[in-house]
Design a protein around this motif. Structure first.
Motif, PDB file in Angstrom:
ATOM      1  N   THR A   1       0.827  -1.199   0.000  1.00 39.76           N
ATOM      2  CA  THR A   1       0.000   0.000   0.000  1.00 39.76           C
ATOM      3  C   THR A   1       0.867   1.257   0.000  1.00 39.76           C
ATOM      4  OG1 THR A   1      -0.120   0.058   2.416  1.00 39.76           O
ATOM      5  CG2 THR A   1      -1.802  -1.237   1.272  1.00 39.76           C
ATOM      6  N   ASP A   2       0.220   2.410  -0.091  1.00 37.80           N
ATOM      7  CA  ASP A   2       0.951   3.684  -0.186  1.00 37.80           C
ATOM      8  C   ASP A   2       1.851   3.949   1.020  1.00 37.80           C
ATOM      9  OD1 ASP A   2      -0.079   4.253  -2.661  1.00 37.80           O
ATOM     10  OD2 ASP A   2      -1.741   5.463  -1.915  1.00 37.80           O
TER      11      ASP A   2
ATOM     12  N   ASN B   1       3.588   1.685   2.475  1.00 36.19           N
ATOM     13  CA  ASN B   1       4.566   0.585   2.459  1.00 36.19           C
ATOM     14  C   ASN B   1       4.174  -0.600   3.327  1.00 36.19           C
ATOM     15  OD1 ASN B   1       6.222   1.794   0.594  1.00 36.19           O
ATOM     16  ND2 ASN B   1       7.641   2.629   2.102  1.00 36.19           N
TER      17      ASN B   1
ATOM     18  N   LYS C   1       0.700   0.342  -4.645  1.00 32.08           N
ATOM     19  CA  LYS C   1       2.001   0.961  -4.909  1.00 32.08           C
ATOM     20  C   LYS C   1       2.959  -0.048  -5.520  1.00 32.08           C
ATOM     21  CE  LYS C   1       5.689   3.543  -2.524  1.00 32.08           C
ATOM     22  NZ  LYS C   1       6.125   4.072  -1.195  1.00 32.08           N
ATOM     23  N   GLU C   2       2.896  -1.283  -5.026  1.00 34.16           N
ATOM     24  CA  GLU C   2       3.701  -2.386  -5.545  1.00 34.16           C
ATOM     25  C   GLU C   2       2.899  -3.671  -5.452  1.00 34.16           C
ATOM     26  OE1 GLU C   2       7.625  -3.062  -3.945  1.00 34.16           O
ATOM     27  OE2 GLU C   2       7.811  -0.978  -3.293  1.00 34.16           O
TER      28      GLU C   2
ATOM     29  N   GLY D   1       1.974   0.734  -9.775  1.00 32.74           N
ATOM     30  CA  GLY D   1       2.873   1.832  -9.421  1.00 32.74           C
ATOM     31  C   GLY D   1       3.388   2.500 -10.671  1.00 32.74           C
TER      32      GLY D   1
ATOM     33  N   GLY E   1       9.304  -2.710  -7.560  1.00 36.00           N
ATOM     34  CA  GLY E   1       9.233  -1.783  -6.441  1.00 36.00           C
ATOM     35  C   GLY E   1      10.338  -1.995  -5.413  1.00 36.00           C
TER      36      GLY E   1
END
Length: 285
Positions: free
Chosen positions: A190-191, A193, A238-239, A261, A266
């Motif tokens: 997630t955003d 991490n 995000k990843e 992402g 990532g």
């Protein structure tokens, strides 16, 4: 050079290893298996694989004809006999052969045990640099995915579908939620991490690499959240990445042709891969 394999107590050339057409592993996929990675000629996470093998046998009433210690000895002998430096050891245990095809079986049937080596590059795989592309498809497997059986036709078909779509693998979807990859556990980041992965249940394989990654993530202060997630959440992550015994950690850079992402491997996935490999080499048997 022809490999030496293990079959029911003997080390033989692969061309000389023969199993009956009435073996239940061949006829019914009445069998379980494990794959243990080998790095620098040593076994990686092997204790976890053997523990899972014993659990699979218990769940299905299969008889393991050798002890865990004896299995480790067989694995190490195969590494030596085949000069294996990097790759894996495949182990398969079937319920055995009773001389004909019948759905029922007796309790005193003699099991079939096979092990063989596979040489391949694991650490320097190009997928770690490029990442992989996956597509999402329905999960049509049986409901005991926690048992590592050889009933792999759905996974074979899924991999074929992925390759036909110019992808590397699949993520499986059930009731709108991601279960796992075609032969791996699935994760998103997630955003903030946080690493998110589906909790253990009968719906997914209890990955040995997954277990090691979860411990390492905790040791190195990665944030972990075990919960269900949707494919839509994965698109927006995000990843994303997968883990398995022979991939370790591979970044996922696209799902259903949607870039994850920035569309490149990532930082969290790459760092976790590095930490896992370094630790695995230190702990190898």
């Amino acid at each position: 050079m022809e490999r030496t394999v293990y079959l029911n107590g003997e080390y033989v050339a692969e061309s000389k290893a023969h199993i009956s057409i009435f073996d239940r592993g061949f006829l019914f996929a009445d069998a379980v298996y494990e794959v243990t990675a080998v790095l620098n000629g040593k076994l990686i996470d092997n204790a976890g694989h053997l523990a899972r093998l014993e659990r699979s046998c218990k769940e299905l009433g299969l008889k393991l004809p050798v002890t865990g210690e004896e299995l480790t000895g067989i694995q190490k002998a195969l590494i030596e006999k085949n000069n294996l430096v990097e790759g894996g050891i495949y182990l398969q245990l079937t319920r055995g052969d009773e001389g004909d095809r019948d759905f029922s079986y007796s309790e005193d049937i003699k099991p079939t045990l096979v092990l063989f080596t596979q040489s391949r590059s694991l650490i320097d795989s190009p997928k770690k640099d490029t990442g992989i592309r996956v597509i999402s498809i329905d999960d049509i497997r049986w409901r005991r995915r926690d048992i590592k059986t050889t009933q792999l036709l759905p996974a074979c078909l899924a991999k074929h579908m992925a390759h036909a779509a110019n992808a590397d693998d699949v993520w499986l979807i059930e009731n709108g939620l991601v279960t796992e990859g075609g032969s791996s556990n699935a994760y998103i980041v997630t955003d903030d991490n946080t690493i998110v992965t589906r909790p253990l249940s009968n719906d997914i394989l209890h990955g040995i690499t997954r277990a090691s990654l979860m411990k390492l993530a905790d040791d190195f202060d990665f944030k972990i959240e075990e919960r269900h997630f949707t494919i839509e959440e994965a698109y927006a992550a995000k990843e994303a990445f997968i883990s398995s015994a022979t991939t370790f950690v591979w970044p996922v850079v696209a799902i259903d042709d949607k870039p994850i992402g920035n569309g490149k491997p990532g930082e969290v996935a790459l760092k976790l891969r590095e930490v896992y490999i370094n630790t695995a080499l230190e702990m190898a048997e």
